[in-house]
Design a protein around this motif. Sequence first.
Motif, mmCIF file in Angstrom:
data_model
loop_
_atom_site.group_PDB
_atom_site.id
_atom_site.type_symbol
_atom_site.label_atom_id
_atom_site.label_comp_id
_atom_site.label_asym_id
_atom_site.label_seq_id
_atom_site.Cartn_x
_atom_site.Cartn_y
_atom_site.Cartn_z
ATOM 1 N N ILE A 93 65.924 49.240 4.304
ATOM 2 C CA ILE A 93 65.751 49.147 5.756
ATOM 3 C C ILE A 93 66.971 48.493 6.382
ATOM 4 C CG2 ILE A 93 64.393 48.065 7.601
ATOM 5 C CD1 ILE A 93 61.948 48.405 5.949
ATOM 6 N N ALA A 94 67.377 49.013 7.549
ATOM 7 C CA ALA A 94 68.485 48.430 8.309
ATOM 8 C C ALA A 94 67.991 47.938 9.661
ATOM 9 C CB ALA A 94 69.603 49.453 8.512
ATOM 10 N N ILE A 95 68.534 46.797 10.088
ATOM 11 C CA ILE A 95 68.244 46.240 11.412
ATOM 12 C C ILE A 95 69.572 46.113 12.136
ATOM 13 C CG2 ILE A 95 67.265 44.299 12.695
ATOM 14 C CD1 ILE A 95 65.788 43.606 9.993
ATOM 15 N N SER B 58 78.693 51.549 6.657
ATOM 16 C CA SER B 58 78.089 51.159 5.385
ATOM 17 C C SER B 58 77.859 52.362 4.467
ATOM 18 C CB SER B 58 76.757 50.456 5.632
ATOM 19 O OG SER B 58 75.783 51.378 6.095
ATOM 20 N N ASN B 59 77.707 53.563 5.088
ATOM 21 C CA ASN B 59 77.455 54.801 4.332
ATOM 22 C C ASN B 59 76.170 54.753 3.505
ATOM 23 O OD1 ASN B 59 79.718 56.346 5.165
ATOM 24 N ND2 ASN B 59 81.025 55.140 3.805
ATOM 25 N N GLU B 60 75.284 53.816 3.824
ATOM 26 C CA GLU B 60 73.994 53.746 3.148
ATOM 27 C C GLU B 60 73.042 54.779 3.760
ATOM 28 O OE1 GLU B 60 73.106 51.883 0.640
ATOM 29 O OE2 GLU B 60 74.571 50.255 0.543
ATOM 30 N N ILE B 61 72.119 55.265 2.959
ATOM 31 C CA ILE B 61 71.049 56.126 3.449
ATOM 32 C C ILE B 61 69.776 55.282 3.458
ATOM 33 C CG2 ILE B 61 69.669 58.184 3.051
ATOM 34 C CD1 ILE B 61 72.524 58.774 3.893
ATOM 35 N N PHE B 62 69.238 55.060 4.651
ATOM 36 C CA PHE B 62 68.098 54.156 4.805
ATOM 37 C C PHE B 62 66.787 54.930 4.959
ATOM 38 C CE2 PHE B 62 71.769 51.799 6.419
ATOM 39 C CZ PHE B 62 71.673 50.638 5.662
ATOM 40 N N ASP B 63 65.719 54.314 4.462
ATOM 41 C CA ASP B 63 64.387 54.874 4.691
ATOM 42 C C ASP B 63 63.934 54.615 6.126
ATOM 43 O OD1 ASP B 63 63.634 55.716 1.904
ATOM 44 O OD2 ASP B 63 64.012 53.593 1.534
ATOM 45 N N MET B 64 64.350 53.471 6.672
ATOM 46 C CA MET B 64 63.888 53.038 7.987
ATOM 47 C C MET B 64 64.997 52.247 8.673
ATOM 48 S SD MET B 64 60.338 50.877 8.567
ATOM 49 C CE MET B 64 59.590 51.720 7.169
ATOM 50 N N VAL B 65 65.177 52.482 9.989
ATOM 51 C CA VAL B 65 66.215 51.773 10.748
ATOM 52 C C VAL B 65 65.629 51.290 12.066
ATOM 53 C CG1 VAL B 65 68.449 51.943 11.910
ATOM 54 C CG2 VAL B 65 68.096 53.111 9.732
ATOM 55 N N PHE B 66 65.902 50.020 12.401
ATOM 56 C CA PHE B 66 65.544 49.453 13.693
ATOM 57 C C PHE B 66 66.827 49.343 14.514
ATOM 58 C CE2 PHE B 66 62.103 48.307 10.966
ATOM 59 C CZ PHE B 66 60.984 48.257 11.783
ATOM 60 N N LEU B 67 66.866 50.033 15.657
ATOM 61 C CA LEU B 67 68.075 50.125 16.467
ATOM 62 C C LEU B 67 67.864 49.559 17.865
ATOM 63 C CD1 LEU B 67 69.507 53.724 15.882
ATOM 64 C CD2 LEU B 67 70.656 51.575 15.334
ATOM 65 N N ASP B 68 68.727 48.640 18.259
ATOM 66 C CA ASP B 68 68.764 48.217 19.651
ATOM 67 C C ASP B 68 69.455 49.317 20.457
ATOM 68 O OD1 ASP B 68 68.612 46.614 21.948
ATOM 69 O OD2 ASP B 68 70.585 45.750 21.558
ATOM 70 N N ASN C 81 76.271 45.838 15.082
ATOM 71 C CA ASN C 81 76.634 46.966 15.955
ATOM 72 C C ASN C 81 76.512 48.278 15.181
ATOM 73 O OD1 ASN C 81 79.269 47.440 14.565
ATOM 74 N ND2 ASN C 81 79.776 45.454 15.481
ATOM 75 N N GLY C 82 76.503 49.367 15.933
ATOM 76 C CA GLY C 82 76.334 50.679 15.321
ATOM 77 C C GLY C 82 77.468 51.075 14.410
ATOM 78 N N GLU C 83 78.687 50.674 14.764
ATOM 79 C CA GLU C 83 79.844 51.016 13.934
ATOM 80 C C GLU C 83 79.695 50.454 12.528
ATOM 81 O OE1 GLU C 83 79.862 49.711 16.933
ATOM 82 O OE2 GLU C 83 81.644 50.257 18.096
#
Length: 239
Positions: A3-5, A45-55, A38-40
């Motif tokens: 997961i990414a935040i 990171s080039n990671e593939i996430f199952d879930m992402v929380f984006l502002d 930040n989005g950049e």
Amino acid sequence: MKIAICDDEKEYRHLILQHIKFYFNEHLIDLEAFEYENGEALLLSNEIFDMVFLDIEMNELNGIQTAKELNKRNKNTVIFIVTAYQKYLDDAMDLNVFRYIDKPIQSKRLYNGLDKAIDLINNNEIAFKTRDDGIVTLHKNDIVFVEVKRKTVYVTTLEKQYIAREKMTFFKERLSATYFAIPHVSYVINFNFVKKFQRNQVFMKTGHTISIAPKKQIEIKKKFMQFMGEGYGGLSDNL
């Protein structure tokens, strides 16, 4: 689960992380969590996430732009948009966004969203027999709509339309995620692919127009509002 935040406010990143750690610990789910300001940085990171929380509002690359790139990399990533702003809703509707979480964050709503997201990730495929291709397996969230016409069932994705041997009841039973709805006895639609919503019909991104049965109009409107997230008053113009 990975997961990414992504939020330029450290306070909110840590708050979401605390909620996620609590939830995953309670449900005994393995967790890899990553924070980005930040989005950049997230995309580098080039990671593939199952879930992402984006502002939504971030310097340089905003949440909308970041979500578009994430969709290109992996359209099955479950994306939560976290925002205090309503002005980006129209843009967000064009993305494969799973949930909209308001700031300040309400833990109950966040946990409900996580319940549905985990269920989606764990049960995201459907296999069915077709007339031409044998057995086909699709990600459920790739299905735009299912239609039965003259006793023949058609399954439409953005790339292709399949003629299924299964009956319509097969799809109605299995396409039960919150982003699916039955506006008419002949259809199951995916709210992620709704371009425009009106009281008596929906316009899909494939160009198809699907009628909403009179007895279904209140139910479908309520379900669509819940899907888009409560509190977005701007939706009422088209409803």
